[in-house]
Motif scaffolding. Structure first.
Motif, short mmCIF file in Angstrom:
data_model
loop_
_atom_site.label_atom_id
_atom_site.label_comp_id
_atom_site.label_asym_id
_atom_site.label_seq_id
_atom_site.Cartn_x
_atom_site.Cartn_y
_atom_site.Cartn_z
N UNK A 65 0.84 -1.20 0.00
CA UNK A 65 0.00 0.00 0.00
C UNK A 65 0.88 1.25 0.00
N UNK A 66 0.30 2.37 -0.42
CA UNK A 66 0.99 3.66 -0.45
C UNK A 66 0.43 4.51 0.69
N UNK A 67 1.12 4.54 1.86
CA UNK A 67 0.54 5.16 3.05
C UNK A 67 0.68 6.68 3.16
N UNK A 68 1.48 7.31 2.31
CA UNK A 68 1.65 8.75 2.43
C UNK A 68 0.47 9.50 1.84
N UNK A 69 -0.10 10.44 2.59
CA UNK A 69 -1.18 11.26 2.02
C UNK A 69 -0.63 12.05 0.83
N UNK A 70 -1.40 12.23 -0.24
CA UNK A 70 -0.94 12.99 -1.40
C UNK A 70 -0.48 14.39 -0.99
N UNK A 71 0.63 14.82 -1.58
CA UNK A 71 1.14 16.17 -1.33
C UNK A 71 1.93 16.32 -0.05
N UNK A 72 2.24 15.23 0.64
CA UNK A 72 3.00 15.32 1.89
C UNK A 72 4.43 15.76 1.60
N UNK A 73 4.84 16.90 2.18
CA UNK A 73 6.21 17.38 2.00
C UNK A 73 6.90 17.64 3.33
N UNK A 74 6.13 17.84 4.39
CA UNK A 74 6.71 18.07 5.72
C UNK A 74 7.05 16.73 6.37
N UNK A 75 8.03 16.71 7.29
CA UNK A 75 8.32 15.46 8.00
C UNK A 75 7.05 14.86 8.60
N UNK A 76 6.98 13.54 8.58
CA UNK A 76 5.77 12.84 9.03
C UNK A 76 6.18 11.57 9.77
#
Length: 88
Positions: A65-76
């Motif tokens: 799966x691709x767990x990163x929300x679209x457009x995530x650029x800040x550290x998470x």
């Protein structure tokens, strides 16, 4: 003891990315920099928290799966659990 599931993480970096893994309780497990143009794979037999320093410069899959929300650029920080549980 046999485990029914593993957390399989595959990261492909287009840009350098800092990655840190900790246990859900906060104990440090590992920390590294994945250089742009390279890939890294990790397998855990337990839940982990994954902190990404440059999520906008990577492609990440966890258990397919691709767990990163679209457009995530800040550290998470992603909480990766057994049984396909993923939260941020």
């Amino acid at each position: 003891m046999r485990y029914a599931h593993k957390v399989v993480i595959h990261l492909t970096a287009m840009e350098d990315c800092w990655v840190e893994f900790t246990s859900p309780a906060g104990a440090g497990l590992s920390q590294s920099i994945v250089a742009g143009g390279t890939s890294q794979r990790w397998v855990f037999r337990h839940a982990v928290d994954m902190r990404l320093g440059n999520p906008g410069g990577i492609r990440l899959t966890v258990d397919g799966k691709h767990p990163l929300p679209p457009g995530t650029v800040e550290p998470i920080t992603l909480r990766l659990g057994l049984g396909d549980k993923i939260s941020s």
